[in-house]
Scaffold this motif. Structure first.
Motif, PDB file in Angstrom:
ATOM      1  N   TRP A 153      -2.151  -3.519  -0.128  1.00  0.00           N
ATOM      2  CA  TRP A 153      -2.327  -2.241   0.555  1.00  0.00           C
ATOM      3  C   TRP A 153      -1.939  -2.364   2.026  1.00  0.00           C
ATOM      4  O   TRP A 153      -1.234  -1.501   2.581  1.00  0.00           O
ATOM      5  CB  TRP A 153      -3.771  -1.783   0.404  1.00  0.00           C
ATOM      6  N   ILE A 154      -2.342  -3.449   2.680  1.00  0.00           N
ATOM      7  CA  ILE A 154      -2.005  -3.668   4.086  1.00  0.00           C
ATOM      8  C   ILE A 154      -0.500  -3.771   4.267  1.00  0.00           C
ATOM      9  O   ILE A 154       0.092  -3.135   5.148  1.00  0.00           O
ATOM     10  CB  ILE A 154      -2.703  -4.943   4.615  1.00  0.00           C
ATOM     11  N   ARG A 155       0.155  -4.559   3.406  1.00  0.00           N
ATOM     12  CA  ARG A 155       1.609  -4.744   3.525  1.00  0.00           C
ATOM     13  C   ARG A 155       2.354  -3.426   3.285  1.00  0.00           C
ATOM     14  O   ARG A 155       3.318  -3.107   3.992  1.00  0.00           O
ATOM     15  CB  ARG A 155       2.075  -5.808   2.535  1.00  0.00           C
ATOM     16  N   VAL A 156       1.908  -2.680   2.285  1.00  0.00           N
ATOM     17  CA  VAL A 156       2.577  -1.412   1.976  1.00  0.00           C
ATOM     18  C   VAL A 156       2.412  -0.419   3.119  1.00  0.00           C
ATOM     19  O   VAL A 156       3.363   0.285   3.495  1.00  0.00           O
ATOM     20  CB  VAL A 156       2.036  -0.825   0.658  1.00  0.00           C
ATOM     21  N   MET A 157       1.217  -0.356   3.700  1.00  0.00           N
ATOM     22  CA  MET A 157       1.000   0.575   4.802  1.00  0.00           C
ATOM     23  C   MET A 157       1.892   0.242   6.000  1.00  0.00           C
ATOM     24  O   MET A 157       2.427   1.139   6.661  1.00  0.00           O
ATOM     25  CB  MET A 157      -0.469   0.556   5.219  1.00  0.00           C
ATOM     26  N   LEU A 158       2.076  -1.041   6.286  1.00  0.00           N
ATOM     27  CA  LEU A 158       2.966  -1.420   7.380  1.00  0.00           C
ATOM     28  C   LEU A 158       4.410  -1.038   7.070  1.00  0.00           C
ATOM     29  O   LEU A 158       5.168  -0.633   7.960  1.00  0.00           O
ATOM     30  CB  LEU A 158       2.858  -2.923   7.650  1.00  0.00           C
TER      31      LEU A 158
END
Length: 341
Positions: free
Chosen positions: A106-111
């Motif tokens: 989720w963190i990687r996708v949001m970035l």
């Protein structure tokens, strides 16, 4: 092995969160269905305001992509809930093997989504060994977007994340769900008894290993002028020696030591990694975003690692030590500001 639960992660509350998933999905489907109309409106707005780099369209794309991610996370959350015996084994190693990768993804996708507005992070100068072993990551906090930066850096090193978050982030669907299904801590900044918050925060370090990263934002909130004034007023009354140092900070708020010290007491062998960044000032509030998107400056990162032997043992000495680190970060940020060279 059972892991520490966040505040409010009772079985009944976890159950209620799981049954909220269909509502999130339906809301997102409605917005996606209106996307063609919204896109036309966004284009008209950009033409009227002569935003030839399509600021409004970019913001709309980010919003829709975010909603789609929320749907995917919520649906996957329902599957995880079922596969863990309707939440009964969420806080076991078996359950966390499904929860932790979801949070990191989720963190990687949001970035990646934020690249739509021109967000570019320069981190190639950072040595991955900085995050070796169990670490406490203390980061600057200037915008809602920068919450992803220290967690992303720690996840790159293969760490399991335990993050100190503001209780208000319970309103974010993905954080509300998976944040309460993993050992995170939702701190109540306005709690009447902050001592109980600190004791609870120390529990975050329980059952952790050398692949754990504890992420905290010592400023206690976003850098805003009203918050700065409140902090300075409090320090003038309680700690005039620190008030002078806090006024000298040009870009940062005075750091609070209580939370970081609780983590240090609980994770007695952990090193401390300070994370500074410059460039997120383009995303501090809606008006600034509107003027800045697409972003014209890259986000620069800098990290400082301090071994446990370099960190004082007493609370008073730790407080001065953290102020020193914040002063160093403030000088580095000033050197990165436009026109500094």
């Amino acid at each position: 092995m059972s892991l520490p639960r966040p505040q409010g992660s009772t079985t009944s509350k976890l159950l209620r969160r799981a049954w909220l998933i269909p509502g999130v999905v339906l809301a997102a489907v409605a917005v996606v269905g209106l996307f063609p109309l919204l896109l036309v409106i966004a284009l008209i707005v950009d033409v009227v305001f002569r935003r030839w780099k399509l600021t409004t369209v970019r913001i709309l794309l980010v919003a829709v992509a975010y909603l789609i991610v929320c749907v995917v996370v919520q649906v996957w959350g329902l599957m995880v809930w079922i596969m863990t015996g309707f939440g009964r084994t969420i806080f076991t190693e078996h359950g966390q093997r499904m929860v932790n990768p979801t949070i990191e993804m989720w963190i990687r996708v949001m970035l990646r989504i934020l690249r739509l507005i021109g967000l570019r992070i320069r981190y190639d100068q950072i040595d991955p060994s900085v995050f070796a072993g169990r670490v406490i990551v203390a980061s600057r906090h200037e915008s809602l977007a920068d919450v992803y930066v220290p967690t992303w850096l720690a996840a790159l090193g293969g760490h399991r994340l335990r993050v100190v978050l503001a209780a208000g982030l319970n309103r974010e669907p993905s954080l509300d769900l998976f944040g309460h299904w993993s050992p995170q801590f939702f701190v109540r900044r306005e709690a009447s008894d902050m001592r109980s918050e600190v004791v609870a925060l120390k529990r975050l370090t329980e059952a952790s290993d050398e692949n754990t990263a504890f992420v905290i934002f010592p400023e206690g909130g976003l850098v805003r002028e009203k918050r700065r004034e409140r902090i300075l007023k409090r320090l003038d009354s309680e700690r005039p020696d620190l008030a002078e140092r806090a006024r000298a900070l040009r870009h940062l708020l005075a750091p609070r030591i209580a939370g970081t010290s609780a983590l240090l007491d609980g994770a007695e062998d952990a090193a401390v990694v300070i994370v500074g960044h410059s460039g997120m000032d383009q995303l501090t509030d809606p008006v600034t975003c509107w003027r800045s998107i697409p972003l014209q400056r890259d986000v620069d990162l800098k990290v400082w690692r301090f071994e446990r032997s370099e960190i004082p043992d007493s609370l008073a000495e730790r407080e001065l030590w953290l102020f020193d680190r914040w002063a160093e970060m403030d000088d580095w940020i000033e050197s990165k500001m436009p026109g500094a060279h």
